[in-house]
Design a protein around this motif. Structure first.
Motif, PDB file in Angstrom:
ATOM      1  N   PRO A  83       0.840  -1.168  -0.106  1.00  0.00           N
ATOM      2  CA  PRO A  83       0.112  -0.015  -0.051  1.00  0.00           C
ATOM      3  C   PRO A  83       0.912   1.318   0.052  1.00  0.00           C
ATOM      4  O   PRO A  83       1.963   1.488   0.769  1.00  0.00           O
ATOM      5  CB  PRO A  83      -0.829  -0.177   1.271  1.00  0.00           C
ATOM      6  CG  PRO A  83      -0.699  -1.647   1.879  1.00  0.00           C
ATOM      7  CD  PRO A  83       0.507  -1.838   1.219  1.00  0.00           C
ATOM      8  N   LEU A 131       0.417   4.221   1.196  1.00  0.00           N
ATOM      9  CA  LEU A 131       0.445   5.245   2.184  1.00  0.00           C
ATOM     10  C   LEU A 131       1.359   4.653   3.438  1.00  0.00           C
ATOM     11  O   LEU A 131       1.846   5.465   4.171  1.00  0.00           O
ATOM     12  CB  LEU A 131      -0.950   5.168   2.898  1.00  0.00           C
ATOM     13  CG  LEU A 131      -1.890   6.360   1.964  1.00  0.00           C
ATOM     14  CD1 LEU A 131      -3.241   6.210   2.808  1.00  0.00           C
ATOM     15  CD2 LEU A 131      -1.285   7.622   1.680  1.00  0.00           C
ATOM     16  N   ASN A 132       1.662   3.305   3.288  1.00  0.00           N
ATOM     17  CA  ASN A 132       2.490   2.635   4.323  1.00  0.00           C
ATOM     18  C   ASN A 132       3.722   2.441   3.967  1.00  0.00           C
ATOM     19  O   ASN A 132       4.716   1.789   4.548  1.00  0.00           O
ATOM     20  CB  ASN A 132       1.917   1.305   4.814  1.00  0.00           C
ATOM     21  CG  ASN A 132       0.432   1.548   4.965  1.00  0.00           C
ATOM     22  OD1 ASN A 132      -0.549   1.126   4.329  1.00  0.00           O
ATOM     23  ND2 ASN A 132      -0.109   2.371   6.188  1.00  0.00           N
ATOM     24  N   ARG A 172       3.111  -6.910   5.626  1.00  0.00           N
ATOM     25  CA  ARG A 172       1.852  -7.142   5.538  1.00  0.00           C
ATOM     26  C   ARG A 172       0.953  -7.454   6.708  1.00  0.00           C
ATOM     27  O   ARG A 172       0.288  -6.863   6.818  1.00  0.00           O
ATOM     28  CB  ARG A 172       1.610  -8.189   4.171  1.00  0.00           C
ATOM     29  CG  ARG A 172       0.289  -8.121   3.427  1.00  0.00           C
ATOM     30  CD  ARG A 172       0.592  -8.963   2.187  1.00  0.00           C
ATOM     31  NE  ARG A 172       1.225  -8.790   1.165  1.00  0.00           N
ATOM     32  CZ  ARG A 172       1.798  -9.810   0.536  1.00  0.00           C
ATOM     33  NH1 ARG A 172       1.949 -11.098   1.012  1.00  0.00           N
ATOM     34  NH2 ARG A 172       2.598  -9.516  -0.551  1.00  0.00           N
ATOM     35  N   LEU A 225       0.952  -4.372   8.946  1.00  0.00           N
ATOM     36  CA  LEU A 225      -0.269  -3.393   8.579  1.00  0.00           C
ATOM     37  C   LEU A 225      -1.475  -4.140   8.734  1.00  0.00           C
ATOM     38  O   LEU A 225      -2.459  -3.154   9.272  1.00  0.00           O
ATOM     39  CB  LEU A 225      -0.004  -3.240   7.091  1.00  0.00           C
ATOM     40  CG  LEU A 225       1.205  -2.529   6.593  1.00  0.00           C
ATOM     41  CD1 LEU A 225       1.397  -2.442   5.084  1.00  0.00           C
ATOM     42  CD2 LEU A 225       1.187  -0.967   7.232  1.00  0.00           C
ATOM     43  N   GLU A 268      -2.440  -3.494  12.335  1.00  0.00           N
ATOM     44  CA  GLU A 268      -2.622  -2.251  12.689  1.00  0.00           C
ATOM     45  C   GLU A 268      -4.008  -1.687  12.000  1.00  0.00           C
ATOM     46  O   GLU A 268      -4.548  -0.676  12.399  1.00  0.00           O
ATOM     47  CB  GLU A 268      -1.567  -1.337  12.324  1.00  0.00           C
ATOM     48  CG  GLU A 268      -0.330  -1.469  13.185  1.00  0.00           C
ATOM     49  CD  GLU A 268       0.943  -0.596  12.388  1.00  0.00           C
ATOM     50  OE1 GLU A 268       0.463   0.251  11.635  1.00  0.00           O
ATOM     51  OE2 GLU A 268       2.119  -1.016  12.649  1.00  0.00           O
ATOM     52  N   GLY A 269      -4.686  -2.621  11.392  1.00  0.00           N
ATOM     53  CA  GLY A 269      -5.766  -2.447  10.700  1.00  0.00           C
ATOM     54  C   GLY A 269      -5.596  -1.467   9.409  1.00  0.00           C
ATOM     55  O   GLY A 269      -6.797  -0.848   9.134  1.00  0.00           O
ATOM     56  N   VAL A 270      -4.568  -1.230   8.865  1.00  0.00           N
ATOM     57  CA  VAL A 270      -4.437  -0.282   7.758  1.00  0.00           C
ATOM     58  C   VAL A 270      -4.039  -0.856   6.375  1.00  0.00           C
ATOM     59  O   VAL A 270      -3.693  -0.117   5.641  1.00  0.00           O
ATOM     60  CB  VAL A 270      -3.346   0.654   8.181  1.00  0.00           C
ATOM     61  CG1 VAL A 270      -3.741   1.569   9.409  1.00  0.00           C
ATOM     62  CG2 VAL A 270      -1.919   0.052   8.492  1.00  0.00           C
ATOM     63  N   TYR A 271      -4.118  -2.297   6.463  1.00  0.00           N
ATOM     64  CA  TYR A 271      -3.915  -3.145   5.234  1.00  0.00           C
ATOM     65  C   TYR A 271      -5.366  -2.885   4.409  1.00  0.00           C
ATOM     66  O   TYR A 271      -6.391  -3.127   5.000  1.00  0.00           O
ATOM     67  CB  TYR A 271      -3.541  -4.357   5.460  1.00  0.00           C
ATOM     68  CG  TYR A 271      -2.923  -4.917   4.010  1.00  0.00           C
ATOM     69  CD1 TYR A 271      -1.655  -4.816   3.592  1.00  0.00           C
ATOM     70  CD2 TYR A 271      -3.690  -5.850   2.960  1.00  0.00           C
ATOM     71  CE1 TYR A 271      -1.077  -5.167   2.511  1.00  0.00           C
ATOM     72  CE2 TYR A 271      -3.401  -6.150   2.018  1.00  0.00           C
ATOM     73  CZ  TYR A 271      -2.112  -5.983   1.754  1.00  0.00           C
ATOM     74  OH  TYR A 271      -1.412  -6.519   0.583  1.00  0.00           O
ATOM     75  N   PRO A 272      -5.168  -2.280   3.236  1.00  0.00           N
ATOM     76  CA  PRO A 272      -6.396  -2.132   2.405  1.00  0.00           C
ATOM     77  C   PRO A 272      -7.289  -3.561   1.953  1.00  0.00           C
ATOM     78  O   PRO A 272      -6.310  -4.604   1.844  1.00  0.00           O
ATOM     79  CB  PRO A 272      -5.815  -1.460   1.275  1.00  0.00           C
ATOM     80  CG  PRO A 272      -4.623  -1.529   1.127  1.00  0.00           C
ATOM     81  CD  PRO A 272      -3.917  -1.726   2.456  1.00  0.00           C
ATOM     82  N   GLN A 273      -8.349  -3.384   2.005  1.00  0.00           N
ATOM     83  CA  GLN A 273      -8.944  -4.617   1.490  1.00  0.00           C
ATOM     84  C   GLN A 273      -8.680  -4.779   0.211  1.00  0.00           C
ATOM     85  O   GLN A 273      -8.570  -3.955  -0.780  1.00  0.00           O
ATOM     86  CB  GLN A 273     -10.231  -4.367   1.557  1.00  0.00           C
ATOM     87  CG  GLN A 273     -11.027  -4.666   3.128  1.00  0.00           C
ATOM     88  CD  GLN A 273     -10.465  -5.839   3.494  1.00  0.00           C
ATOM     89  OE1 GLN A 273     -10.782  -6.957   3.173  1.00  0.00           O
ATOM     90  NE2 GLN A 273      -9.767  -5.889   4.824  1.00  0.00           N
TER      91      GLN A 273
END
Ligand SMILES: [Zn+2]
Length: 117
Positions: free
Chosen positions: A2, A4-5, A101, A104, A107-112
């Motif tokens: 992703p 942003l990360n 991965r 992330l 942390e709940g920030v990995y995109p679906q």
């Protein structure tokens, strides 16, 4: 990975490399993380590790992500010969990449993953 990360700058990549006649237009360009772009290089095909056959790589503009890939935990599984070859060529399951991965996701920030059209 992703956008942003990811700490390294993303790169605009030719999906079909210029050396294979790929044009520089929006239909043939993808925004890729350094890892994927470095591994893809000018490749447009790979070997399906399940069959050994040469197959083209996943095309992010025209192929459906969910048809070719599935997340199994933090590991990316190829569902088709194209998906398996792409995971292999882009080294998408290198241990440090899977660990990022996983972090992330925790942390709940990995995109679906994108839904198929
Ligand atoms: Zn990537």
């Amino acid at each position: 990975m992703p956008f942003l990360n990811y700490r390294l700058p993303f790169q605009v990549d030719h999906i079909t490399a210029r050396q294979h006649g790929g044009p520089t237009d929006s239909g043939n360009l993808a925004f890729a993380c350094f890892h994927c772009n470095r591994h893809k290089g000018p490749n447009i095909a790979g070997l399906d590790p399940a069959t050994g056959q040469v197959v083209r790589l996943f095309h992010p503009r025209t192929d459906s992500w969910s048809e070719h890939f599935r997340l199994e935990g933090a590991t990316l599984a190829g569902l088709t010969s194209i998906g398996r070859a792409t995971v292999q060529v882009l080294a998408m399951n290198e241990p440090e990449f899977v660990a990022v991965r996983e972090a992330l996701m925790m942390e709940g920030v990995y995109p679906q993953p994108p839904r198929s059209a």
